[in-house]
Design an enzyme around this catalytic site. Structure first.
Site, mmCIF file in Angstrom:
data_model
loop_
_atom_site.group_PDB
_atom_site.id
_atom_site.type_symbol
_atom_site.label_atom_id
_atom_site.label_comp_id
_atom_site.label_asym_id
_atom_site.label_seq_id
_atom_site.Cartn_x
_atom_site.Cartn_y
_atom_site.Cartn_z
ATOM 1 N N GLU A 46 53.806 63.708 7.468
ATOM 2 C CA GLU A 46 53.413 62.500 8.216
ATOM 3 C C GLU A 46 54.381 61.359 7.921
ATOM 4 O O GLU A 46 54.919 61.263 6.820
ATOM 5 C CB GLU A 46 52.012 62.043 7.777
ATOM 6 C CG GLU A 46 50.876 62.584 8.611
ATOM 7 C CD GLU A 46 50.750 61.881 9.962
ATOM 8 O OE1 GLU A 46 51.743 61.327 10.467
ATOM 9 O OE2 GLU A 46 49.636 61.905 10.511
ATOM 10 N N ILE A 84 53.218 58.106 8.254
ATOM 11 C CA ILE A 84 52.386 57.075 7.626
ATOM 12 C C ILE A 84 50.922 57.520 7.542
ATOM 13 O O ILE A 84 50.408 58.167 8.449
ATOM 14 C CB ILE A 84 52.504 55.729 8.395
ATOM 15 C CG1 ILE A 84 51.780 54.602 7.650
ATOM 16 C CG2 ILE A 84 52.000 55.857 9.821
ATOM 17 C CD1 ILE A 84 52.139 53.207 8.154
ATOM 18 N N VAL A 85 50.314 57.188 6.421
ATOM 19 C CA VAL A 85 48.865 57.357 6.271
ATOM 20 C C VAL A 85 48.274 55.961 6.213
ATOM 21 O O VAL A 85 48.621 55.160 5.342
ATOM 22 C CB VAL A 85 48.502 58.150 5.001
ATOM 23 C CG1 VAL A 85 46.987 58.271 4.869
ATOM 24 C CG2 VAL A 85 49.145 59.534 5.040
ATOM 25 N N ASP A 86 47.412 55.684 7.179
ATOM 26 C CA ASP A 86 46.831 54.344 7.312
ATOM 27 C C ASP A 86 45.365 54.429 6.862
ATOM 28 O O ASP A 86 45.076 54.351 5.673
ATOM 29 C CB ASP A 86 46.993 53.915 8.775
ATOM 30 C CG ASP A 86 46.632 52.467 9.025
ATOM 31 O OD1 ASP A 86 46.123 51.808 8.122
ATOM 32 O OD2 ASP A 86 46.846 51.984 10.155
ATOM 33 N N GLY A 98 43.648 57.141 7.007
ATOM 34 C CA GLY A 98 43.512 58.483 6.444
ATOM 35 C C GLY A 98 42.755 59.447 7.347
ATOM 36 O O GLY A 98 42.708 60.653 7.067
#
Ligand code: PRP
Length: 175
Positions: A97, A99-101, A103
Site C-alpha cells: 500500500e 498509505i494507511v489512513d 486502516g
C-alpha cells in the site's frame, strides 16, 4: 491547491525502500513463493521500486478497491473492484500500500485475500497516519509514520494530481 511542500525527500524514500527490501528479502526465503499484491492506484510507484530491490523470487499482482459513496471511508465500507488475477493459494502474500489512513482498506484486504487460502498474508505500506487509525491493523513493513496532513507524490494524489512527484509533499486542499 497549494504547491506541495517536501515532507519526505526522494533520497529519504529511496533509502527507506532499500532498507525495507533488504528486510523483506531476509525474512522470506528463496524457496518461499512471494506474491506482491499492489493496491491500485496509489501503490504503483512504491511497488515498482520495492519489487526491483528485492533479492528473492517474487511475482506481482494488482488489486483495486473503492470506498462506497463519497466521504464514506470512515464507515469502513470497502468494495472490491478488481481481484488478483493469478492463483495465490499456498503462496506468501505481501500487500503493498502507499498509505494507511483509517486502516479500513487494509483490514478489508487482509480478510479478502485470506479467503484465497494463501500460506500467509503480511502488509507493507510506505506511509501511515497513525493518529487517523480507526481499526487495529498491523503494518508489518512500514516506511514512515506521518501526521494528519494531505500528502501527494510517489503514487499519492490529490484529485488525481501529483502522483508522479519523486518525493512526498504536503498540500493544503482548501487553499
Ligand atoms: C488510499 C490508499 C489506500 C486507502 C487507505 O487509496 O491507497 O488504499 O486510501 O485509506 P484507509 O486506510 O482510510 O482505508 P485511495 O482511495 O486514495 O485511492 P487511490 O490509491 O486510487 O488513490
Amino acid at each position: 491547491m497549494s504547491l506541495p511542500v517536501v515532507l519526505i525527500s526522494e533520497e529519504e524514500i529511496q533509502q527507506r525502500v532499500a532498507a525495507l527490501a533488504e528486510r523483506i528479502s531476509d525474512e522470506y526465503g528463496d524457496d518461499d513463493e512471494l506474491v506482491l499484491v499492489g493496491v491500485l492506484k496509489g501503490s504503483f510507484i512504491f511497488l515498482a521500486d520495492l519489487a526491483r530491490k528485492l533479492t528473492i523470487p517474487r511475482t506481482i499482482e494488482f488489486i483495486a478497491v473503492s470506498s462506497y459513496g463519497s466521504g464514506s471511508k470512515s464507515t469502513g465500507a470497502v468494495r472490491l473492484v478488481m481481484d488478483v488475477r493469478g492463483n495465490i493459494e499456498d503462496k506468501h502474500v505481501l500487500i503493498v500500500e502507499d498509505i494507511v489512513d483509517t486502516g479500513h482498506t487494509l483490514k478489508y484486504l487482509i480478510g479478502m485475500l485470506e479467503s484465497h487460502r494463501p500460506a500467509s498474508v503480511k502488509t507493507c505500506a510506505l506511509v501511515r497516519k497513525a493518529e487517523r487509525a480507526e481499526v487495529d491493523v498491523s503494518v508489518d513493513y512500514l516506511g514512515f509514520d506521518i501526521g494528519d496532513e494531505w500528502v501527494v507524490g510517489y503514487g499519492l494524489d490529490y484529485a488525481e494530481q501529483n502522483r508522479t512527484l519523486p518525493y512526498i509533499g504536503v498540500v493544503k486542499p482548501t487553499d
